[in-house]
Design an enzyme around this catalytic site. Structure first.
Site, short mmCIF file in Angstrom:
data_model
loop_
_atom_site.label_atom_id
_atom_site.label_comp_id
_atom_site.label_asym_id
_atom_site.label_seq_id
_atom_site.Cartn_x
_atom_site.Cartn_y
_atom_site.Cartn_z
N SER A 1 -55.58 78.09 -55.43
CA SER A 1 -54.88 76.99 -56.11
C SER A 1 -53.62 77.40 -56.86
CB SER A 1 -55.84 76.27 -57.07
OG SER A 1 -56.24 77.10 -58.12
N LYS B 1 -59.04 71.40 -65.25
CA LYS B 1 -57.63 71.80 -65.30
C LYS B 1 -56.81 70.84 -66.15
CE LYS B 1 -57.75 74.26 -60.90
NZ LYS B 1 -57.31 74.32 -59.49
#
Length: 293
Positions: free
Chosen positions: A197, A240
């Site tokens: 990611s 996140k």
């Protein structure tokens, strides 16, 4: 056939409610305390959650509350003059000592080649600064440091190849990678890091270095990058976003395919945070360098 369910971690608001309704009453009862002689203020609970118990669940949060309860009960049994304990932020430090986790710090603000990524770990979401620099040497290519796992190393190679193949498209000098050796580093080298990611973050760092231009202030990002510039979805979006808010970021770039995950987040998590969806790296570039904010 057994079905495996993946459950997201608790956010701070949920941990606060669990602590108030269940954990604190349980520890009061277990240590012979009452609501009249022992309480923990909400700011203190937030301090415990952010500084000592960032895991996805609440086990460590309960352990910290237990530790405080035990010390308060001991003081009462000793017969001290103080019979009522209201735990605020100063008392948290007094009973639990220095926090395990400090406030998320964004390194290299406004510096060329430094970009903030959003990561997910077993302890929840966190920010991840990625930085790159260039050197004039006879050797050409890229070196990666920061205790990166195999998948993250592959992501850095993909980012390097993608940017190298699209130098002119993004306004760079066609000879940039012929003239310079690149060093890409992810600080906090003692902490192992892995996963795909950070691909868009690494590519953005290289483009920033190539253009000699810093990214938009207050920007964080996450997304897997392919060799053709597609931005693929990532996991742990909720964690996140929490990390982005904790770090006081203003803008976040996430993959378009994660739009559904973002829309399912509680409204209070999305407040004061402008989200930009990226289908390709062109979208990331527009937000980071193109003045689309």
């Amino acid at each position: 056939r057994m079905e495996v369910l993946k459950l997201p971690g608790y956010i701070t608001t949920e941990k606060l409610k669990i602590a108030k309704r269940y954990l604190i009453p349980k520890q009061r009862k277990g240590h012979g305390l009452t609501a009249k002689n022992f309480s923990i203020t909400e700011p203190a609970l937030r301090r415990i959650i952010d500084g000592y118990a960032r895991e996805a669940g609440v086990r460590n949060l309960e352990n910290q509350i237990k530790k405080i309860s035990r010390k308060v009960a001991k003081e009462i049994v000793k017969g001290g003059k103080k019979k009522k304990f209201s735990i605020g932020i100063p008392q948290v430090t007094q009973y639990l000592k220095n926090p395990i986790f400090e406030e998320d710090e964004i390194f290299g603000k406004g510096k060329i080649g430094v970009v903030t990524g959003l990561a997910w770990t077993s302890m929840g979401g966190s920010i991840l600064s990625i930085e790159s620099t260039r050197m004039v040497t006879e050797r050409k290519g890229i070196k990666q440091t920061g205790q990166l796992g195999d998948v993250m190393l592959e992501s850095s190679e993909i980012a390097y190849s993608f940017v190298m193949a699209n130098i002119v498209k993004y306004g760079g000098n066609a000879d940039f990678f012929k003239d310079f050796f690149i060093h890409l580093h992810v600080p906090a080298g003692a902490t192992p890091k892995d996963g795909p990611s950070a691909g868009v973050t690494m590519a953005t760092s290289l483009v920033s270095l190539m253009l000699e231009k810093p990214v938009t202030p207050g920007l964080g990002m996450t997304g897997e990058l392919t060799l053709t510039g597609e931005v693929l979805p990532v996991g742990g979006l909720k964690e996140k976003v929490i990390a982005a808010r904790r770090a006081k970021l203003k803008h976040v770039v996430i993959p378009t395919q994660n739009r559904k995950d973002y829309l399912e987040l509680p409204d209070h998590l999305k407040e004061k945070l402008e989200v930009h969806f990226a289908k390709t790296f062109d979208d990331v570039f527009d937000v980071a360098f193109g003045g689309k904010i």
